[in-house]
Write a protein that holds these residues in place. Sequence first.
Motif, PDB file in Angstrom:
ATOM      1  N   GLY A 138       0.810  -1.207   0.000  1.00 30.97           N
ATOM      2  CA  GLY A 138       0.000   0.000   0.000  1.00 30.97           C
ATOM      3  C   GLY A 138       0.846   1.261   0.000  1.00 30.97           C
ATOM      4  N   LYS A 139       0.196   2.379   0.297  1.00 31.79           N
ATOM      5  CA  LYS A 139       0.863   3.670   0.273  1.00 31.79           C
ATOM      6  C   LYS A 139       2.023   3.736   1.274  1.00 31.79           C
ATOM      7  N   LYS A 140       1.854   3.100   2.422  1.00 35.23           N
ATOM      8  CA  LYS A 140       2.898   3.131   3.449  1.00 35.23           C
ATOM      9  C   LYS A 140       4.182   2.483   2.937  1.00 35.23           C
ATOM     10  N   GLU A 141       4.059   1.293   2.342  1.00 36.10           N
ATOM     11  CA  GLU A 141       5.242   0.594   1.815  1.00 36.10           C
ATOM     12  C   GLU A 141       5.879   1.382   0.677  1.00 36.10           C
ATOM     13  N   VAL A 142       5.035   2.018  -0.163  1.00 35.39           N
ATOM     14  CA  VAL A 142       5.565   2.801  -1.279  1.00 35.39           C
ATOM     15  C   VAL A 142       6.306   4.027  -0.762  1.00 35.39           C
ATOM     16  N   ASP A 143       5.701   4.741   0.172  1.00 33.52           N
ATOM     17  CA  ASP A 143       6.330   5.963   0.715  1.00 33.52           C
ATOM     18  C   ASP A 143       7.643   5.650   1.425  1.00 33.52           C
ATOM     19  N   ASN A 144       7.699   4.491   2.090  1.00 34.08           N
ATOM     20  CA  ASN A 144       8.904   4.106   2.831  1.00 34.08           C
ATOM     21  C   ASN A 144       9.935   3.406   1.953  1.00 34.08           C
ATOM     22  N   ALA A 145       9.597   3.199   0.674  1.00 35.63           N
ATOM     23  CA  ALA A 145      10.491   2.486  -0.252  1.00 35.63           C
ATOM     24  C   ALA A 145      10.881   1.120   0.306  1.00 35.63           C
ATOM     25  N   ASP A 146       9.885   0.429   0.874  1.00 32.92           N
ATOM     26  CA  ASP A 146      10.143  -0.913   1.411  1.00 32.92           C
ATOM     27  C   ASP A 146      10.437  -1.883   0.270  1.00 32.92           C
ATOM     28  N   LYS A 147      11.385  -2.752   0.480  1.00 36.01           N
ATOM     29  CA  LYS A 147      11.745  -3.749  -0.532  1.00 36.01           C
ATOM     30  C   LYS A 147      10.816  -4.950  -0.387  1.00 36.01           C
ATOM     31  N   VAL A 148       9.577  -4.743  -0.836  1.00 31.91           N
ATOM     32  CA  VAL A 148       8.566  -5.798  -0.790  1.00 31.91           C
ATOM     33  C   VAL A 148       8.129  -6.126  -2.214  1.00 31.91           C
ATOM     34  N   ALA A 149       7.544  -7.304  -2.384  1.00 34.73           N
ATOM     35  CA  ALA A 149       7.172  -7.737  -3.734  1.00 34.73           C
ATOM     36  C   ALA A 149       5.903  -8.566  -3.711  1.00 34.73           C
ATOM     37  N   VAL A 167       4.789 -16.216   1.698  1.00 35.49           N
ATOM     38  CA  VAL A 167       4.703 -14.884   2.281  1.00 35.49           C
ATOM     39  C   VAL A 167       5.742 -14.756   3.395  1.00 35.49           C
ATOM     40  N   GLY A 168       6.545 -13.722   3.345  1.00 31.60           N
ATOM     41  CA  GLY A 168       7.614 -13.524   4.323  1.00 31.60           C
ATOM     42  C   GLY A 168       8.962 -14.012   3.843  1.00 31.60           C
ATOM     43  N   LYS A 169       8.988 -14.821   2.773  1.00 31.98           N
ATOM     44  CA  LYS A 169      10.262 -15.297   2.239  1.00 31.98           C
ATOM     45  C   LYS A 169      10.834 -14.243   1.292  1.00 31.98           C
ATOM     46  N   TYR A 170      12.075 -14.444   0.874  1.00 32.06           N
ATOM     47  CA  TYR A 170      12.754 -13.443   0.058  1.00 32.06           C
ATOM     48  C   TYR A 170      13.019 -13.969  -1.346  1.00 32.06           C
ATOM     49  N   ILE A 171      12.883 -13.070  -2.302  1.00 31.80           N
ATOM     50  CA  ILE A 171      13.145 -13.384  -3.703  1.00 31.80           C
ATOM     51  C   ILE A 171      14.108 -12.336  -4.243  1.00 31.80           C
ATOM     52  N   GLU A 172      15.021 -12.770  -5.118  1.00 27.65           N
ATOM     53  CA  GLU A 172      16.009 -11.844  -5.662  1.00 27.65           C
ATOM     54  C   GLU A 172      15.702 -11.515  -7.116  1.00 27.65           C
ATOM     55  N   ALA A 173      15.745 -10.234  -7.430  1.00 28.27           N
ATOM     56  CA  ALA A 173      15.545  -9.779  -8.807  1.00 28.27           C
ATOM     57  C   ALA A 173      16.453  -8.587  -9.057  1.00 28.27           C
ATOM     58  N   ASP A 174      17.179  -8.621 -10.148  1.00 29.97           N
ATOM     59  CA  ASP A 174      18.099  -7.550 -10.513  1.00 29.97           C
ATOM     60  C   ASP A 174      19.088  -7.264  -9.368  1.00 29.97           C
ATOM     61  N   ASN A 175      19.577  -8.360  -8.751  1.00 34.18           N
ATOM     62  CA  ASN A 175      20.579  -8.308  -7.675  1.00 34.18           C
ATOM     63  C   ASN A 175      20.079  -7.607  -6.406  1.00 34.18           C
ATOM     64  N   VAL A 176      18.761  -7.583  -6.209  1.00 33.46           N
ATOM     65  CA  VAL A 176      18.180  -7.008  -4.987  1.00 33.46           C
ATOM     66  C   VAL A 176      17.231  -8.030  -4.379  1.00 33.46           C
ATOM     67  N   ARG A 177      17.266  -8.165  -3.038  1.00 28.15           N
ATOM     68  CA  ARG A 177      16.388  -9.114  -2.347  1.00 28.15           C
ATOM     69  C   ARG A 177      15.130  -8.380  -1.889  1.00 28.15           C
ATOM     70  N   TYR A 178      13.985  -8.993  -2.185  1.00 31.43           N
ATOM     71  CA  TYR A 178      12.696  -8.419  -1.804  1.00 31.43           C
ATOM     72  C   TYR A 178      11.912  -9.430  -0.966  1.00 31.43           C
ATOM     73  N   ARG A 179      11.178  -8.911   0.001  1.00 34.60           N
ATOM     74  CA  ARG A 179      10.337  -9.770   0.846  1.00 34.60           C
ATOM     75  C   ARG A 179       8.977  -9.933   0.178  1.00 34.60           C
ATOM     76  N   VAL A 180       8.579 -11.171  -0.023  1.00 31.69           N
ATOM     77  CA  VAL A 180       7.311 -11.469  -0.675  1.00 31.69           C
ATOM     78  C   VAL A 180       6.161 -11.206   0.300  1.00 31.69           C
ATOM     79  N   ILE A 181       5.197 -10.394  -0.124  1.00 30.43           N
ATOM     80  CA  ILE A 181       4.037 -10.132   0.735  1.00 30.43           C
ATOM     81  C   ILE A 181       2.732 -10.615   0.095  1.00 30.43           C
ATOM     82  N   GLY A 182       2.790 -11.063  -1.162  1.00 36.52           N
ATOM     83  CA  GLY A 182       1.579 -11.554  -1.809  1.00 36.52           C
ATOM     84  C   GLY A 182       1.873 -12.366  -3.044  1.00 36.52           C
ATOM     85  N   VAL A 183       0.937 -13.267  -3.378  1.00 33.31           N
ATOM     86  CA  VAL A 183       1.024 -14.097  -4.587  1.00 33.31           C
ATOM     87  C   VAL A 183      -0.292 -13.954  -5.338  1.00 33.31           C
ATOM     88  N   VAL A 184      -0.216 -13.626  -6.641  1.00 33.56           N
ATOM     89  CA  VAL A 184      -1.426 -13.412  -7.433  1.00 33.56           C
ATOM     90  C   VAL A 184      -1.554 -14.467  -8.532  1.00 33.56           C
TER      91      VAL A 184
END
Length: 408
Positions: A138-149, A167-184
């Motif tokens: 949401g807006k909070k994660e976007v404003d804080n530039a959280d590394k979520v995916a 959910v809660g695990k990490y995935i790497e893309a373009d040499n950056v690790r992101y925390r998964v918060i959803g699956v669509v």
Amino acid sequence: MLKNYFKIAIAVLRRRKFFTFISLFGISFTLTILLVLTAFIDKVVGNNYPDRKRDMSLYVVRMSQEGKGNINNGALSFYFLDHYTKGLKTPVKIAISSRSSGTNTYVNNKKIAVNYKYTNAAYWDILEYDFLEGKAFGKKEVDNADKVAVISEDMKNEYFGDIPSVVGKYIEADNVRYRVIGVVKNVPVTSYLTYSDIYLPYTVSKNDYKNNDYGGDFTGILLAHSKADMQKMHDEYEQMVKRVPMSNKMFDHIYSHADTYLAAYLDTGNENQSGIVLVITVISVFVFLFMLLPTLNLVNINITRIMERSSEIGVRKAFGASSKTLVYQFIVENIILTLLGGLIGLILSIIAIYFINSLNLIANLELSINFMVLFVGLLICLFFGLLSGVYPAWRMSKLNVVTALKAQ
């Protein structure tokens, strides 16, 4: 009467089996190709997942900046979409997302191709993705530039394997690790405005999204309050673009439009050429040329059948049958033939679509025979029957009684 015509048609089909085979093959093969093509077009254009609010949305996918001998044509910058569309009063929300970018990541020494795109928070309010796990950022994660995916179902299976939840695990893309918060649920790759493997907040982008250039890598979706506001929203965007100052002295005109989904999807990048008109023209020419050969083949075969039935025609005319009655009979017989070919074509289409889906030639695109496709198939059958039957029937009605009887 129709029952008698049906019996006569079946008897005629049995009489010359080779001609019948050629006729049915031409009809069924042609119909199979056209039904598969129609199913593809229907799925590409008609599938409204995840943009189910398409009837209340306008899409901004391109900007063209033009000057004397200079042109800059392509997607828009985040700055332009965020800065200038914020002042619009008609849209209730504005989704902004980048086009998908590709990269590679590795899991257990296995290379995985990954497509990722950046979005704002409103993107998830306008587009209705089916979440299998977790939720959107949401807006909070976007404003804080959280590394979520948020990731797709396919990416979950390919990257993490068969585990209950990621959910809660990490995935790497373009040499950056992101925390998964959803699956669509997966989006077909043909839905290029919404397709991706990984969705990220635009604030984590390595590119300078604050750059005040007008051209960039982003597209926008404007959501109206109701269908009644669509034209008003379109006009407001057009007026806003006319007031935008030039970003560079090389240019003296800016073109950008808020279009319906189909117009945006088929945008050619040329102000003077409509993508919808171009595609309809190409498809129409293809269908016409593709149907021309089997139709001419049917006409020739039907004329041959008529010559073989000249004595029957002569006898019927001698006993008072009118030309109109004979024409009607032959057209009905021909429609019966084409409907039989259409039934075979429908069965072949189902088989062909099954194999196409099993080969997964286009990621996440599942073709299907629906009512629209069946309706088109029925129209094609009737068109075949009428087009290939009218001229031979007219020729038959003009046969002289004496000439017809002498032919035998």
